[in-house]
Design a protein around this motif. Sequence first.
Motif, short mmCIF file in Angstrom:
data_model
loop_
_atom_site.label_atom_id
_atom_site.label_comp_id
_atom_site.label_asym_id
_atom_site.label_seq_id
_atom_site.Cartn_x
_atom_site.Cartn_y
_atom_site.Cartn_z
N VAL A 1 0.96 -1.10 -0.10
CA VAL A 1 -0.21 -0.03 0.02
C VAL A 1 0.90 1.18 -0.08
CG1 VAL A 1 -1.41 1.19 1.42
CG2 VAL A 1 -2.02 -1.09 0.96
N VAL A 2 1.88 1.25 0.93
CA VAL A 2 2.84 2.59 0.93
C VAL A 2 3.50 2.60 -0.59
CG1 VAL A 2 4.85 3.48 2.24
CG2 VAL A 2 2.63 2.46 3.50
N ARG A 3 4.07 1.53 -1.02
CA ARG A 3 4.73 1.67 -2.18
C ARG A 3 4.02 2.18 -3.24
NH1 ARG A 3 5.87 -3.24 -2.99
NH2 ARG A 3 4.29 -3.30 -4.63
N GLU A 4 2.77 1.80 -3.59
CA GLU A 4 1.79 2.22 -4.44
C GLU A 4 1.54 3.65 -4.45
OE1 GLU A 4 -1.36 -0.24 -4.59
OE2 GLU A 4 -0.37 -1.96 -5.46
N VAL A 5 1.27 3.87 -3.23
CA VAL A 5 0.66 5.45 -3.00
C VAL A 5 1.91 6.35 -3.32
CG1 VAL A 5 0.09 7.24 -1.06
CG2 VAL A 5 -1.03 4.96 -1.16
N MET A 6 3.26 5.92 -2.67
CA MET A 6 4.33 6.78 -2.82
C MET A 6 4.68 6.93 -4.01
SD MET A 6 7.83 6.08 -0.62
CE MET A 6 9.36 7.25 -0.67
N THR A 7 4.81 5.75 -4.85
CA THR A 7 5.18 5.70 -6.53
C THR A 7 4.02 6.52 -7.27
OG1 THR A 7 6.08 3.50 -6.11
CG2 THR A 7 5.51 4.23 -8.35
N GLN B 1 1.90 9.03 -6.20
CA GLN B 1 1.91 10.55 -5.98
C GLN B 1 3.35 11.14 -5.98
OE1 GLN B 1 -0.70 11.94 -5.87
NE2 GLN B 1 -2.11 10.18 -5.83
N GLY B 2 4.38 10.26 -6.01
CA GLY B 2 5.73 10.88 -6.04
C GLY B 2 6.39 11.67 -4.91
N LEU B 3 5.86 11.08 -3.65
CA LEU B 3 6.21 11.97 -2.25
C LEU B 3 7.32 11.65 -2.01
CD1 LEU B 3 2.76 11.40 -0.28
CD2 LEU B 3 3.39 13.34 -1.57
N PRO B 4 8.12 12.60 -1.45
CA PRO B 4 9.52 12.24 -0.77
C PRO B 4 9.32 11.27 0.45
CG PRO B 4 9.14 14.45 -1.21
CD PRO B 4 7.76 13.84 -1.53
N SER B 5 10.47 10.50 0.78
CA SER B 5 10.36 9.65 2.04
C SER B 5 9.82 10.42 3.40
CB SER B 5 11.72 8.80 2.19
OG SER B 5 12.05 8.04 0.90
N PRO B 6 10.40 11.45 3.66
CA PRO B 6 10.06 12.20 4.80
C PRO B 6 8.58 12.70 4.79
CG PRO B 6 12.02 12.98 4.12
CD PRO B 6 11.45 12.19 2.91
N VAL B 7 7.99 13.14 3.75
CA VAL B 7 6.50 13.45 3.67
C VAL B 7 5.72 11.96 3.66
CG1 VAL B 7 4.98 14.44 2.37
CG2 VAL B 7 7.11 15.52 2.48
N MET B 8 6.17 11.00 3.17
CA MET B 8 5.58 9.72 3.19
C MET B 8 5.55 9.34 4.60
SD MET B 8 3.90 7.88 1.22
CE MET B 8 2.82 6.75 1.80
N ASN B 9 6.45 9.47 5.46
CA ASN B 9 6.57 9.04 6.90
C ASN B 9 5.65 9.71 7.71
OD1 ASN B 9 8.82 7.02 6.53
ND2 ASN B 9 10.25 8.99 6.78
N VAL B 10 5.43 11.05 7.22
CA VAL B 10 4.55 11.84 8.30
C VAL B 10 3.15 11.34 7.81
CG1 VAL B 10 3.62 14.22 8.39
CG2 VAL B 10 5.93 14.02 8.40
N LEU B 11 3.02 11.10 6.44
CA LEU B 11 1.49 10.61 6.02
C LEU B 11 1.15 9.23 6.75
CD1 LEU B 11 -0.78 10.64 4.25
CD2 LEU B 11 0.44 9.71 2.52
N ILE B 12 2.17 8.29 6.81
CA ILE B 12 1.85 7.01 7.51
C ILE B 12 1.58 7.41 8.94
CG2 ILE B 12 2.84 4.94 8.27
CD1 ILE B 12 4.90 5.05 5.57
N HIS B 13 2.25 8.03 9.72
CA HIS B 13 2.03 8.34 10.91
C HIS B 13 0.72 9.16 11.22
CE1 HIS B 13 2.79 10.03 14.98
NE2 HIS B 13 3.74 9.09 15.20
#
Length: 440
Positions: free
Chosen positions: A315-321, A323-335
């Motif tokens: 799920v995280v990989r598909e959303v990250m790929t 939307q092209g979110l940087p890793s730090p932003v993706m971490n905040v989104l997960i949290h």
Amino acid sequence: MNAIGKILPIDGYNVVMDEQPPIDFNASLTHLYQPLIGIQAISLYYTLFYEVDHTQQIQTHHTLMTYLNLTLDDIYRARIKLEAIGLLKTYKRREDNRDYYTYSVQRPYSPNQFFREAMLSQLLLHHIGEQKYNELYTRYVKESYLYGEEVTADFNEVFDTIIPSAPAALNVENNNQDTESEWMDFSWIEQSLRQRFIPVEKVLHAANKKLIYQMKTLYDTESVEIEKALLWALDEDNQLNQEEFKSACHDMFVSRNNGQAIRLNEKVTADPQTSMKKPGTKEEQLIQELETISPKQLLEDLSDGNHASEQDIKVVREVMTKQGLPSPVMNVLIHYVLLQSNMKLSKAYMETIAGHWSRVGLKTAKDAMNFAKQEQEKYKAAKNKPRKTNNYNNNYKKEVVPDWFNNRKKKSSKSNTDTNVSEKEQQEIEAKLQKYLNES
């Protein structure tokens, strides 16, 4: 780079060198290294190089200032460039209230080795241009295809050790491998390859890992972009075409930076007191953690150290790929999503927020956290805002007497002799009308 006060004229130094340079090291320094680090750094290298066997006595940095006709600040800047490019190692000790430095001069690459190093050769290409690069390549690199296909036997193909002993069992190739690739998390790429039924060991062997790490460092590329470039450069046999991979990484860099060419620049560092300041509040500590940790590690940390599930990673990989979110932003989104959804990773909810954050253009964990707070405050304000009540009845509390009744009343009061209605009947009529209006 702040160089003021880093070294003093009275600070001592001596020079050592463990390995002798290649025969053609002068050509490497002049034509290959110098375009990257500049004339002052190369001059310092030559000065230190020829001092290796000149004297073993401790000298002061004032000697270097005299030799090079440079200030100490310039010497320091030249020194750290040599260190960063791999031509110098520096050791420091303090004795009798004085600092002493040992400069270990490193063996430069030969021209042929230099062009085999993906990161250095790519940097040189961007600095001097394709035409000059090709001229130097043709001049210094001898193509090995004239010798035929290499069929050299590997150590493990010939020998076998029953009792593991000294590191003699390691082949030469492994001994020469850098540990750079160990600093990068390849779990995302491995997961993506397995999802596409591509053999991981065929793609992510030591040489390719080193190349991937170098391109990620050189172009400051996110893991999502590295994954795209890697899949683009795989041929029909799942072999990585290294040239296509380097070109894809470069194209992504150019696209991301509006066509700006890549150059080696000194980093602008903050004030030492500011940079040494540790995060004080829990929020600052959390932001620092989210800036450096990988999304996979974050999922495992939030699972009390257990392995993150395959479904959550997917799920995280598909959303990250997507939307092209940087890793730090993706971490905040997960949290954020886990906190809002009772520690459940809802894909639909995450995709909705990720699309919004992607359009806003968030780049850092701090920006993402501040933006999430603002959105949360807007939601709470809208939720707590009192609803407007219908004041229809209040607006019409004032009694409205129809015109016909007023006219009739005027006529009756004008002359009691003109009507046959008595005063008592008049009062009864008014009382009934008043009752009707009140009921209405």
